[in-house]
Motif scaffolding. Structure first.
Motif, PDB file in Angstrom:
ATOM      1  N   ASP A   8     -49.741  27.495  15.981  1.00 50.87           N
ATOM      2  CA  ASP A   8     -48.577  26.365  16.331  1.00 50.87           C
ATOM      3  C   ASP A   8     -49.559  25.118  15.751  1.00 50.87           C
ATOM      4  O   ASP A   8     -48.960  23.819  15.890  1.00 50.87           O
ATOM      5  N   ALA A   9     -50.721  25.260  15.832  1.00 54.54           N
ATOM      6  CA  ALA A   9     -51.767  23.836  15.647  1.00 54.54           C
ATOM      7  C   ALA A   9     -52.909  24.443  14.969  1.00 54.54           C
ATOM      8  O   ALA A   9     -53.293  25.521  15.206  1.00 54.54           O
ATOM      9  N   SER A  10     -53.312  23.524  13.974  1.00 54.83           N
ATOM     10  CA  SER A  10     -54.545  24.189  13.340  1.00 54.83           C
ATOM     11  C   SER A  10     -55.553  22.638  13.180  1.00 54.83           C
ATOM     12  O   SER A  10     -54.815  21.535  12.677  1.00 54.83           O
ATOM     13  N   ILE A  11     -56.925  22.780  13.610  1.00 57.36           N
ATOM     14  CA  ILE A  11     -57.822  21.555  13.666  1.00 57.36           C
ATOM     15  C   ILE A  11     -58.853  21.896  12.752  1.00 57.36           C
ATOM     16  O   ILE A  11     -59.459  22.917  12.896  1.00 57.36           O
ATOM     17  N   PRO A  12     -59.084  21.131  11.643  1.00 60.15           N
ATOM     18  CA  PRO A  12     -60.248  21.450  10.569  1.00 60.15           C
ATOM     19  C   PRO A  12     -61.382  21.309  11.602  1.00 60.15           C
ATOM     20  O   PRO A  12     -61.883  20.112  12.238  1.00 60.15           O
ATOM     21  N   LEU A  13     -62.556  22.247  11.422  1.00 59.64           N
ATOM     22  CA  LEU A  13     -63.741  22.187  11.886  1.00 59.64           C
ATOM     23  C   LEU A  13     -64.533  23.101  11.213  1.00 59.64           C
ATOM     24  O   LEU A  13     -64.230  24.353  11.195  1.00 59.64           O
ATOM     25  N   ARG A  14     -65.695  22.671  10.662  1.00 60.50           N
ATOM     26  CA  ARG A  14     -66.559  23.591   9.689  1.00 60.50           C
ATOM     27  C   ARG A  14     -67.206  24.561  10.743  1.00 60.50           C
ATOM     28  O   ARG A  14     -67.863  24.402  11.512  1.00 60.50           O
TER      29      ARG A  14
END
Length: 141
Positions: A8-14
């Motif tokens: 339900d959520a996606s947060i970009p982080l390498r």
């Protein structure tokens, strides 16, 4: 408990690795050589621990807000940071001490690939090592 078919959520982080929540509910994540504070509302990550890590892998936060990081690579140490991200304490010998496979003597305070860390509610933390002596050990903060 069932997993939903998609997040339900996606947060970009390498290359994220360890995740932990602080006592106040803030999400922390390990990425690269830093620990990030994850703003789940704005979906952005802000560096919290910027210095002092070689190859951070796992993370835990104790009830007082101390951030515990297992640092692999050339470090092979457990590092404790304040909730503001300043290095507070380093546990273990840099490099992990002597290699037991080569006849080195066991040193209880040295770590060999501390791949997992968990904070207890009683001021203790637990480390799991994936190299000889392959142990789970309890320490006090």
């Amino acid at each position: 408990y069932q997993l939903e078919p998609r997040p339900d959520a996606s947060i970009p982080l390498r290359r994220p690795r360890g995740l932990a929540f602080t006592p106040t509910g803030e999400l922390l994540a390990v990425s690269g050589q830093q620990v990030f504070a994850v703003d789940r509302t704005k979906k952005v990550c802000t560096p919290l621990v910027r210095d002092g890590l070689v190859a951070p892998f796992a993370i835990a936060v104790d009830p007082q807000g101390t951030i515990l990081v297992s640092d692999l690579g050339a470090s092979q140490q457990i590092k404790a940071f304040t909730s503001a991200g300043s290095l507070q304490k380093t546990l273990g010998c840099e490099g992990g001490g002597l290699d037991l496979r080569a006849g080195g003597l066991f040193q209880e305070q040295d770590f060999r690939w501390p791949v997992s860390i968990a904070a207890g509610g009683d001021g203790t933390f637990w480390i799991a090592e994936d190299m000889i002596p392959k142990r789970i050990a309890r320490f006090s903060t």
